[in-house]
Design an enzyme around this catalytic site. Structure first.
Site, mmCIF file in Angstrom:
data_model
loop_
_atom_site.group_PDB
_atom_site.id
_atom_site.type_symbol
_atom_site.label_atom_id
_atom_site.label_comp_id
_atom_site.label_asym_id
_atom_site.label_seq_id
_atom_site.Cartn_x
_atom_site.Cartn_y
_atom_site.Cartn_z
ATOM 1 N N GLU A 79 0.972 -1.157 0.038
ATOM 2 C CA GLU A 79 -0.145 0.075 -0.054
ATOM 3 C C GLU A 79 1.021 0.983 -0.106
ATOM 4 O O GLU A 79 0.541 2.395 0.298
ATOM 5 C CB GLU A 79 -1.042 0.120 1.244
ATOM 6 N N CYS A 111 -3.354 -3.863 4.490
ATOM 7 C CA CYS A 111 -2.316 -4.737 4.949
ATOM 8 C C CYS A 111 -2.515 -6.180 4.294
ATOM 9 O O CYS A 111 -1.705 -6.928 4.629
ATOM 10 C CB CYS A 111 -2.189 -4.581 6.470
ATOM 11 N N HIS A 233 -1.770 -10.527 12.035
ATOM 12 C CA HIS A 233 -1.098 -9.311 11.666
ATOM 13 C C HIS A 233 -0.980 -8.509 12.729
ATOM 14 O O HIS A 233 -1.714 -8.188 13.652
ATOM 15 C CB HIS A 233 -2.246 -8.618 10.863
HETATM 16 N N1 CAA Z 1 1.641 1.863 31.122
HETATM 17 C C1 CAA Z 1 1.007 0.870 30.373
HETATM 18 N N2 CAA Z 1 -0.246 0.951 29.745
HETATM 19 C C2 CAA Z 1 -0.566 1.990 29.318
HETATM 20 C C3 CAA Z 1 0.205 3.491 29.917
HETATM 21 C C4 CAA Z 1 0.944 3.105 30.877
HETATM 22 N N3 CAA Z 1 1.466 4.219 31.273
HETATM 23 N N4 CAA Z 1 -0.866 4.331 29.316
HETATM 24 C C5 CAA Z 1 -1.768 3.764 28.563
HETATM 25 N N5 CAA Z 1 -1.561 2.707 28.303
HETATM 26 C C6 CAA Z 1 -2.406 1.593 27.578
HETATM 27 C C7 CAA Z 1 -3.843 2.047 27.459
HETATM 28 O O1 CAA Z 1 -4.423 1.422 28.593
HETATM 29 C C8 CAA Z 1 -4.164 1.233 26.331
HETATM 30 O O2 CAA Z 1 -4.367 -0.213 26.580
HETATM 31 P P1 CAA Z 1 -5.747 -1.040 25.973
HETATM 32 O O3 CAA Z 1 -5.533 -0.697 24.224
HETATM 33 O O4 CAA Z 1 -5.268 -2.314 26.172
HETATM 34 O O5 CAA Z 1 -6.893 -0.475 26.550
HETATM 35 C C9 CAA Z 1 -2.874 1.498 25.407
HETATM 36 O O6 CAA Z 1 -1.960 1.650 26.424
HETATM 37 C C10 CAA Z 1 -3.243 2.356 24.418
HETATM 38 O O7 CAA Z 1 -3.461 3.647 25.013
HETATM 39 P P2 CAA Z 1 -4.563 4.621 24.224
HETATM 40 O O8 CAA Z 1 -5.758 3.816 23.527
HETATM 41 O O9 CAA Z 1 -4.894 5.574 25.227
HETATM 42 O O10 CAA Z 1 -3.754 4.863 23.072
HETATM 43 P P3 CAA Z 1 -3.882 6.121 21.781
HETATM 44 O O11 CAA Z 1 -5.433 6.541 21.817
HETATM 45 O O12 CAA Z 1 -2.951 7.065 21.956
HETATM 46 O O13 CAA Z 1 -3.694 5.274 20.554
HETATM 47 C C11 CAA Z 1 -3.809 3.563 18.818
HETATM 48 C C12 CAA Z 1 -3.554 3.670 20.207
HETATM 49 C C13 CAA Z 1 -5.208 3.791 18.634
HETATM 50 C C14 CAA Z 1 -3.352 2.006 18.521
HETATM 51 C C15 CAA Z 1 -3.134 4.410 17.960
HETATM 52 O O14 CAA Z 1 -1.722 4.317 18.103
HETATM 53 C C16 CAA Z 1 -3.273 4.500 16.366
HETATM 54 O O15 CAA Z 1 -4.220 4.903 15.941
HETATM 55 N N6 CAA Z 1 -2.488 3.394 15.808
HETATM 56 C C17 CAA Z 1 -2.972 3.189 14.389
HETATM 57 C C18 CAA Z 1 -4.071 2.288 13.932
HETATM 58 C C19 CAA Z 1 -3.923 0.870 14.297
HETATM 59 O O16 CAA Z 1 -2.723 0.349 14.357
HETATM 60 N N7 CAA Z 1 -4.986 0.266 14.074
HETATM 61 C C20 CAA Z 1 -5.038 -1.166 14.364
HETATM 62 C C21 CAA Z 1 -5.959 -2.026 13.485
HETATM 63 S S1 CAA Z 1 -6.119 -1.442 11.764
HETATM 64 C C22 CAA Z 1 -4.767 -2.329 11.312
HETATM 65 O O17 CAA Z 1 -4.450 -3.412 11.724
HETATM 66 C C23 CAA Z 1 -4.030 -2.194 9.968
HETATM 67 C C24 CAA Z 1 -3.017 -1.498 10.165
HETATM 68 O O18 CAA Z 1 -1.900 -2.094 9.934
HETATM 69 C C25 CAA Z 1 -2.819 -0.015 10.293
#
Ligand code: CAA
Length: 388
Positions: A79, A111, A233
């Site tokens: 992609e 992906c 994945h």
């Molecule tokens: N210690 C330990 N854990 C902590 C922490 C700390 N101090 N602070 C936060 N966390 C944990 C949270 O509890 C959370 O855990 P859970 O998911 O188990 O609840 C985790 O860390 C992430 O925290 P947030 O949800 O608050 O994180 P965020 O809002 O900043 O973003 C995300 C996380 C949504 C994954 C972001 O990184 C993102 O948008 N990533 C890209 C999208 C993605 O990869 N999606 C996956 C499915 S799509 C796909 O697979 C195709 C592809 O390749 C893109």
């Protein structure tokens, strides 16, 4: 006849950023990245590498002269294509000096593209047992500096040779696929960085996995007890753990423990490389094979997910001739030679982009065999440094 993955190779650029450094720079608790996201290091891709060069650097490690002569197709999942029209696969054919009498096609479904290639390769080899197919997953995962997705970036390529009498993983015939129009993650033609509805994308990923895993069990009569490992994945390694946890209660206590141990083995390398998009599932498979101590005959379930969205669950059996030592040695060498860059250096590399006019790039800092040398008359100029 067994058809499946006969050889597999990986390439990523040799620069990375440590995610504890990144967390400090972003004023985030490092444990959010290390535990919450499940990533500890991330590949930084210089402007002298793209989907084509990374694929060439991976594929050049596995093709013998006999393989080249037997190739029927190159199926290039990406992609991060370098041209709206010209196929990355035909650039690859030329860089690797492959015979002209082969199909060279680029496949896109976020992906999922490399899995589409793997499935097509399996069908093709089943019909033409004397032929082999080169399947590629090569990508650069970019969300942007200071975005929630930044910690889930990365890049690299996996190359697989599909043939009969495969020596690594024999692919089984049953698989279940699901496709649905979803806007969880996408990248419009005018953008260099992906757009994502982060939390929604995690939920859709889990929904797709549980749906195809349920349907797979109905189709085959197999249950979670029939699997020695599940590979996912891994856009970030916590994503796979969440998916695994969604189905673990279906297994008895001992199987739960075994599947969790196998999952830990399957994320060792992804945790240090980052997201490869199309290649992520297959890097995780390599990590499992190298670190998982699975006996011959083990059944491995694989979940492929591409946003937008397409999911597929399929399975393979580990072949008796597979020896993990070469894989382990390759990765030890790769990680041993990488260079850690500071956050400001990573930001500079991230912000470098190709201009829309002719340019000659400085490739001195790039140690790879195949590099992007520049652009002349709107045409990409690639270089194989083993040639004058
Ligand atoms: N210690 C330990 N854990 C902590 C922490 C700390 N101090 N602070 C936060 N966390 C944990 C949270 O509890 C959370 O855990 P859970 O998911 O188990 O609840 C985790 O860390 C992430 O925290 P947030 O949800 O608050 O994180 P965020 O809002 O900043 O973003 C995300 C996380 C949504 C994954 C972001 O990184 C993102 O948008 N990533 C890209 C999208 C993605 O990869 N999606 C996956 C499915 S799509 C796909 O697979 C195709 C592809 O390749 C893109």
């Amino acid at each position: 006849m067994t058809v499946g993955i006969d050889k597999i190779a990986f390439f990523a650029p040799d620069t990375y950023v440590d995610l504890t450094d990144l967390a400090q720079a972003r004023d985030v608790d490092p444990n959010k990245y290390l535990i919450g996201i499940g990533q500890s290091e991330q590949t930084v891709v210089p402007v002298t590498q793209d989907a084509v060069t990374m694929a060439a650097n991976a594929a050049s490690k596995l093709l013998t002269e006999t393989d080249r002569q037997a190739l029927g197709m190159v199926l290039f999942g990406t992609e991060s294509g370098v041209d709206h029209s010209k196929s990355a696969a035909v650039y690859l054919r030329s860089l690797l000096d492959l015979p002209a009498s082969i199909r060279t096609v680029e496949l896109k479904h976020a992906c999922y593209g490399a899995t589409a290639g793997l499935m097509m390769a399996k069908d093709y080899v089943t019909l033409h047992p004397e032929k082999k197919v080169l399947v590629i997953g090569s990508d650069i995962a970019r969300y942007g500096l200071n975005t929630p997705g930044e910690v889930t970036q990365g890049g690299g390529a996996v190359a697989m040779l599909v043939s009969q009498n495969a020596r690594i993983l024999a692919l089984e015939d049953d698989s279940v696929v699901k496709s649905e129009d979803a806007m969880d993650f996408w990248r419009p033609l005018y953008r260099k960085e992906a757009l994502v509805d982060g939390h929604a994308s995690e939920n859709i990923y889990i929904d797709f996995f549980t749906a195809v895993f349920d349907d797979y069990q109905k189709l085959t009569g197999r249950t979670i007890e029939d699997f020695d490992a599940l590979a996912f994945h891994l856009p970030f390694t916590k994503m796979g753990l969440k998916a695994l946890r969604a189905v673990l209660p279906q297994a008895n206590d001992l199987k739960q423990q075994r599947l969790l141990e196998a999952f830990e083995a399957s994320r060792v390398y992804n945790r240090r490389v980052g997201n490869l998009y199309t290649g992520s599932l297959y890097l995780s498979l390599m990590s499992l094979l190298a670190n998982g101590e699975l006996p011959a005959g083990s059944r491995i379930g694989l979940f492929s997910y591409g946003s937008g969205a397409e999911g597929e669950f399929f399975a393979g059996q580990l072949m008796p001739d597979f020896d993990p030592q070469a894989l382990q040695a390759d990765f030890a060498q790769f990680f041993g030679q990488r260079r850690r860059v500071s956050v400001p250096a990573y930001e500079r590399l991230f912000n470098q982009s190709l201009p829309d006019h002719d340019v000659l790039l400085d490739t001195k800092a790039d140690s790879a065999r195949f590099v992007l040398r520049g652009i002349t008359h709107d045409q990409r100029q690639y270089q194989d440094r083993t040639k004058a």
